[in-house]
Design a protein around this motif. Structure first.
Motif, PDB file in Angstrom:
ATOM      1  N   ALA A 155       0.827  -1.210   0.000  1.00 30.65           N
ATOM      2  CA  ALA A 155       0.000   0.000   0.000  1.00 30.65           C
ATOM      3  C   ALA A 155       0.860   1.258   0.000  1.00 30.65           C
ATOM      4  CB  ALA A 155      -0.927  -0.005   1.205  1.00 30.65           C
ATOM      5  N   LEU A 156       1.924   1.262   0.798  1.00 31.80           N
ATOM      6  CA  LEU A 156       2.800   2.435   0.861  1.00 31.80           C
ATOM      7  C   LEU A 156       3.479   2.693  -0.482  1.00 31.80           C
ATOM      8  CD1 LEU A 156       4.350   1.783   4.374  1.00 31.80           C
ATOM      9  CD2 LEU A 156       2.916   3.741   3.761  1.00 31.80           C
ATOM     10  N   ASP A 157       3.920   1.637  -1.143  1.00 30.42           N
ATOM     11  CA  ASP A 157       4.561   1.809  -2.448  1.00 30.42           C
ATOM     12  C   ASP A 157       3.575   2.371  -3.478  1.00 30.42           C
ATOM     13  OD1 ASP A 157       7.007   0.935  -1.576  1.00 30.42           O
ATOM     14  OD2 ASP A 157       6.745  -1.132  -2.260  1.00 30.42           O
ATOM     15  N   LEU A 158       2.323   1.938  -3.403  1.00 32.44           N
ATOM     16  CA  LEU A 158       1.310   2.464  -4.323  1.00 32.44           C
ATOM     17  C   LEU A 158       1.039   3.938  -4.054  1.00 32.44           C
ATOM     18  CD1 LEU A 158      -1.180  -0.536  -4.418  1.00 32.44           C
ATOM     19  CD2 LEU A 158       0.072   0.398  -6.378  1.00 32.44           C
ATOM     20  N   LEU A 159       0.974   4.327  -2.796  1.00 40.06           N
ATOM     21  CA  LEU A 159       0.763   5.739  -2.462  1.00 40.06           C
ATOM     22  C   LEU A 159       1.946   6.582  -2.890  1.00 40.06           C
ATOM     23  CD1 LEU A 159      -0.843   5.282   1.070  1.00 40.06           C
ATOM     24  CD2 LEU A 159      -1.995   6.129  -0.983  1.00 40.06           C
ATOM     25  N   LEU A 160       3.148   6.021  -2.792  1.00 39.29           N
ATOM     26  CA  LEU A 160       4.344   6.738  -3.230  1.00 39.29           C
ATOM     27  C   LEU A 160       4.328   6.920  -4.747  1.00 39.29           C
ATOM     28  CD1 LEU A 160       7.237   7.844  -2.689  1.00 39.29           C
ATOM     29  CD2 LEU A 160       8.052   5.493  -3.009  1.00 39.29           C
TER      30      LEU A 160
ATOM     31  N   ASP B  93      -9.627   2.382  -4.248  1.00 40.37           N
ATOM     32  CA  ASP B  93      -8.491   2.299  -5.172  1.00 40.37           C
ATOM     33  C   ASP B  93      -7.499   1.240  -4.693  1.00 40.37           C
ATOM     34  OD1 ASP B  93      -9.462   4.373  -6.780  1.00 40.37           O
ATOM     35  OD2 ASP B  93      -8.414   5.899  -5.598  1.00 40.37           O
ATOM     36  N   LEU B  94      -7.195   1.274  -3.406  1.00 44.99           N
ATOM     37  CA  LEU B  94      -6.224   0.332  -2.856  1.00 44.99           C
ATOM     38  C   LEU B  94      -6.735  -1.105  -2.965  1.00 44.99           C
ATOM     39  CD1 LEU B  94      -4.986   2.333   0.260  1.00 44.99           C
ATOM     40  CD2 LEU B  94      -3.635   1.689  -1.743  1.00 44.99           C
TER      41      LEU B  94
ATOM     42  N   LEU C 138      -6.257  -2.089  -6.660  1.00 45.75           N
ATOM     43  CA  LEU C 138      -4.866  -2.217  -7.080  1.00 45.75           C
ATOM     44  C   LEU C 138      -4.139  -3.368  -6.397  1.00 45.75           C
ATOM     45  CD1 LEU C 138      -3.984   1.577  -7.124  1.00 45.75           C
ATOM     46  CD2 LEU C 138      -4.113   0.085  -9.121  1.00 45.75           C
ATOM     47  N   THR C 139      -4.531  -3.684  -5.165  1.00 52.36           N
ATOM     48  CA  THR C 139      -3.843  -4.735  -4.412  1.00 52.36           C
ATOM     49  C   THR C 139      -4.562  -6.080  -4.448  1.00 52.36           C
ATOM     50  OG1 THR C 139      -4.987  -4.177  -2.341  1.00 52.36           O
ATOM     51  CG2 THR C 139      -2.914  -3.024  -2.817  1.00 52.36           C
ATOM     52  N   GLY C 140      -5.869  -6.057  -4.701  1.00 51.18           N
ATOM     53  CA  GLY C 140      -6.637  -7.292  -4.621  1.00 51.18           C
ATOM     54  C   GLY C 140      -6.959  -7.704  -3.204  1.00 51.18           C
ATOM     55  N   LEU C 141      -6.688  -6.844  -2.238  1.00 50.07           N
ATOM     56  CA  LEU C 141      -6.964  -7.160  -0.838  1.00 50.07           C
ATOM     57  C   LEU C 141      -8.436  -6.912  -0.520  1.00 50.07           C
ATOM     58  CD1 LEU C 141      -3.799  -5.513   0.776  1.00 50.07           C
ATOM     59  CD2 LEU C 141      -4.179  -7.955   0.334  1.00 50.07           C
ATOM     60  N   SER C 142      -8.905  -7.556   0.532  1.00 41.13           N
ATOM     61  CA  SER C 142     -10.308  -7.428   0.920  1.00 41.13           C
ATOM     62  C   SER C 142     -10.574  -6.091   1.589  1.00 41.13           C
ATOM     63  CB  SER C 142     -10.689  -8.555   1.884  1.00 41.13           C
ATOM     64  OG  SER C 142      -9.997  -8.402   3.119  1.00 41.13           O
TER      65      SER C 142
ATOM     66  N   VAL D 269      -7.852  -3.873   3.895  1.00 45.24           N
ATOM     67  CA  VAL D 269      -7.452  -2.510   3.538  1.00 45.24           C
ATOM     68  C   VAL D 269      -7.816  -1.542   4.657  1.00 45.24           C
ATOM     69  CG1 VAL D 269      -7.902  -0.593   1.945  1.00 45.24           C
ATOM     70  CG2 VAL D 269      -7.498  -2.890   1.048  1.00 45.24           C
ATOM     71  N   ALA D 270      -8.987  -1.709   5.239  1.00 44.19           N
ATOM     72  CA  ALA D 270      -9.381  -0.835   6.349  1.00 44.19           C
ATOM     73  C   ALA D 270      -8.404  -0.960   7.507  1.00 44.19           C
ATOM     74  CB  ALA D 270     -10.799  -1.173   6.799  1.00 44.19           C
ATOM     75  N   ASP D 271      -8.002  -2.187   7.824  1.00 46.50           N
ATOM     76  CA  ASP D 271      -7.067  -2.411   8.924  1.00 46.50           C
ATOM     77  C   ASP D 271      -5.705  -1.784   8.633  1.00 46.50           C
ATOM     78  OD1 ASP D 271      -8.944  -3.777  10.372  1.00 46.50           O
ATOM     79  OD2 ASP D 271      -8.202  -5.780   9.837  1.00 46.50           O
ATOM     80  N   LEU D 272      -5.204  -1.971   7.414  1.00 42.59           N
ATOM     81  CA  LEU D 272      -3.869  -1.442   7.119  1.00 42.59           C
ATOM     82  C   LEU D 272      -3.868   0.085   7.087  1.00 42.59           C
ATOM     83  CD1 LEU D 272      -3.188  -0.365   3.963  1.00 42.59           C
ATOM     84  CD2 LEU D 272      -3.518  -2.765   3.451  1.00 42.59           C
ATOM     85  N   LEU D 273      -4.957   0.694   6.605  1.00 43.23           N
ATOM     86  CA  LEU D 273      -5.011   2.158   6.613  1.00 43.23           C
ATOM     87  C   LEU D 273      -5.037   2.693   8.042  1.00 43.23           C
ATOM     88  CD1 LEU D 273      -7.468   2.879   3.657  1.00 43.23           C
ATOM     89  CD2 LEU D 273      -5.045   3.497   3.787  1.00 43.23           C
ATOM     90  N   GLU D 274      -5.772   2.033   8.914  1.00 44.27           N
ATOM     91  CA  GLU D 274      -5.790   2.454  10.314  1.00 44.27           C
ATOM     92  C   GLU D 274      -4.407   2.292  10.939  1.00 44.27           C
ATOM     93  OE1 GLU D 274      -8.004   1.334  14.543  1.00 44.27           O
ATOM     94  OE2 GLU D 274      -8.675   0.418  12.669  1.00 44.27           O
ATOM     95  N   ARG D 275      -3.764   1.179  10.639  1.00 45.90           N
ATOM     96  CA  ARG D 275      -2.437   0.902  11.191  1.00 45.90           C
ATOM     97  C   ARG D 275      -1.412   1.923  10.684  1.00 45.90           C
ATOM     98  NH1 ARG D 275      -2.862  -4.040  10.176  1.00 45.90           N
ATOM     99  NH2 ARG D 275      -1.860  -4.101   8.124  1.00 45.90           N
ATOM    100  N   LEU D 276      -1.449   2.238   9.398  1.00 41.06           N
ATOM    101  CA  LEU D 276      -0.480   3.172   8.822  1.00 41.06           C
ATOM    102  C   LEU D 276      -0.733   4.603   9.281  1.00 41.06           C
ATOM    103  CD1 LEU D 276      -0.233   1.739   5.199  1.00 41.06           C
ATOM    104  CD2 LEU D 276       1.419   1.507   7.046  1.00 41.06           C
ATOM    105  N   GLN D 277      -1.974   4.950   9.557  1.00 39.65           N
ATOM    106  CA  GLN D 277      -2.252   6.277  10.108  1.00 39.65           C
ATOM    107  C   GLN D 277      -1.719   6.391  11.532  1.00 39.65           C
ATOM    108  OE1 GLN D 277      -6.224   8.227   8.774  1.00 39.65           O
ATOM    109  NE2 GLN D 277      -6.571   6.015   8.512  1.00 39.65           N
ATOM    110  N   ARG D 278      -1.865   5.324  12.318  1.00 42.37           N
ATOM    111  CA  ARG D 278      -1.331   5.354  13.687  1.00 42.37           C
ATOM    112  C   ARG D 278       0.191   5.489  13.684  1.00 42.37           C
ATOM    113  NH1 ARG D 278      -4.782   0.879  14.717  1.00 42.37           N
ATOM    114  NH2 ARG D 278      -2.914  -0.454  14.770  1.00 42.37           N
TER     115      ARG D 278
END
Length: 441
Positions: A20-25, A34-35, A38-42, A46-55
């Motif tokens: 996800a970070l590489d795609l945002l970059l 979008d994520l 592009l990633t094929g993730l559920s 995606v919701a979990d990783l966005l919350e984790r990356l924001q923290r």
């Protein structure tokens, strides 16, 4: 029998986060939808990783997409560019040029620091001119600079050769570090995460040490020591032509190619080699020292300490100026460009076929040696002289090369520009910083 292994939950999270970070970059702000696409993730993943990356402070919300209705699905997420700051430094004989950038590689500030005594015009110390220098602040080495703190020169004594005053090289080191910190502060950076430095000479691929054979100014090594003495900042040293090769590979004339060789034409000559998508440095860091290549058309042979008589003697800036003079091409004494660069640019503009043909033939001699050994399939002409010659010179070199080598090889003009070393330095620093912050390789 090999047993298949599945990733642990923590490993899977790390892989998904990096993806996800590489795609945002690469693509800029994206929605959760979008994520997912592009990633094929559920959706939950995606919701979990966005919350984790924001923290973690790596990702933040960036408004809403105009293409979607208002609400959670329209939220855009972006990489936090000021999560870390980078710097690239290009060391030349007549001074230093530097750039400060954010985590995405966006330039935030630039500066040049002129040495009190420089090399010959067009020499390895030549700083960017023309378009490459636009927006660059120049600071003389003997001018006081207010910065974030005093910096001492590692390994320098309290007095220098000038009657109790610090040596000129020591002053240049202090000014360079001060200007770097001041440029970073003006860009809003309290500290620099990673600094990549391009310098002439052999860089040991294991230790990262600069092999100064005695031909380089002493302040080169002192500047590296001063930068490395700063706590909390990773300093990466790389040969300057290798950094230019990285820039051409990632954003220039060799983009998308797995194999190519860059021939750097400036005060001297060097090469950068990329094979199977990887920069090749050699056992001692000496891959690309083609100035020492024995070639016909010179007087004598090079030796272990001097490249006079080698390929350098055919295509160095001094040799090109001499060739130009024989063809009636002269640079303006007080012109904005160093002599060899100006001569080549004048030859292209005026259609000086005889000069360009002879120069192309000389360059092709060195290029053919690279091609018959490595078969890169593509040669890029970089450096200030390669840039001045442009596609016109590249096409002529390709024709001469076809007569010398049985291997089909395309010759391209470099497009990363005169600031290719700095561009490669920022790319290198960014890669290192993101490896640490994002995780993964």
């Amino acid at each position: 029998m090999t047993t298949a292994r599945t990733a642990t939950p923590s490993t899977a999270r790390a892989i998904n986060d990096r993806l996800a970070l590489d795609l945002l970059l690469e693509r800029g702000p994206l929605t959760a939808s979008d994520l997912r696409t592009l990633t094929g993730l559920s959706r939950p993943t995606v919701a979990d990783l966005l919350e984790r990356l924001q923290r973690s402070g790596l990702v933040a919300q960036a408004g809403e997409s105009a293409a979607l209705r208002r609400g959670p699905n329209a939220r855009l997420y972006r990489l936090v560019a000021d999560r870390a700051h980078l710097a690239g430094i290009d060391i030349r004989a007549t001074g230093v040029s530097l750039v400060v950038a954010d985590l995405t590689g966006q330039t935030l500030g630039t500066a040049t620091i002129a040495a009190p005594t420089g090399g010959e015009p067009g020499g390895p110390g030549r700083l960017p001119t023309g378009e490459a220098a636009s927006g660059v602040a120049t600071v003389a080495a003997d001018r006081p600079v207010r910065a974030l703190g005093a910096v001492g020169v590692v390994g320098a004594g309290a007095t220098g050769p000038a009657g109790g005053e610090a040596g000129e090289g020591d002053l240049l080191v202090e000014r360079t570090v001060d200007v770097l910190l001041a440029t970073a502060a003006e860009a809003g950076a309290r500290e620099l995460h990673t600094v990549a430095v391009g310098a002439p000479g052999l860089v040991d691929p294991v230790s990262g040490a600069l092999n100064n054979s005695g031909k380089l100014p002493e302040w080169h090594s002192k500047l590296l020591a001063a930068l490395r003495a700063r706590p909390g900042t990773e300093v990466i040293l790389e040969n300057e032509v290798n950094l230019a090769g990285i820039a051409e590979h990632r954003m220039g004339a060799a983009r998308g190619r797995k194999d190519f060789a860059l021939i750097w034409l400036s005060h001297g000559v060097g090469a950068s080699v990329v094979l199977d998508g990887r920069l090749r440095r050699g056992a001692s860091g000496g891959t690309g020292e083609i100035g020492f290549l024995p070639v016909p058309g010179t007087v004598g042979l090079p030796d272990a300490t001097r490249c006079d008589g080698g390929f350098h003697s055919l295509v160095s800036s001094a040799a090109i100026c001499e060739l130009g003079a024989r063809h009636g091409l002269h640079a303006e004494p007080d012109g904005p460009e160093p002599g060899a660069e100006a001569v080549v640019r004048l030859a292209v503009q005026s259609g000086a076929d005889a000069f360009l043909e002879e120069l192309a033939g000389r360059i092709a001699i060195g290029a053919s040696a690279i091609c018959v050994v490595l078969d890169p399939g593509c040669v890029v002409l970089g450096g200030e002289i390669g840039q001045a010659g442009g596609p016109e010179l590249a096409a002529r070199v390709e024709r001469h090369l076809a007569r010398l080598s049985p291997l089909a090889t395309e010759v391209r003009a470099g497009t990363a520009g005169g600031s290719a070393v700095l561009a490669g330095a920022v790319l290198t620093a960014g890669d290192a910083a993101r490896r640490e912050l994002f995780g993964g390789e």
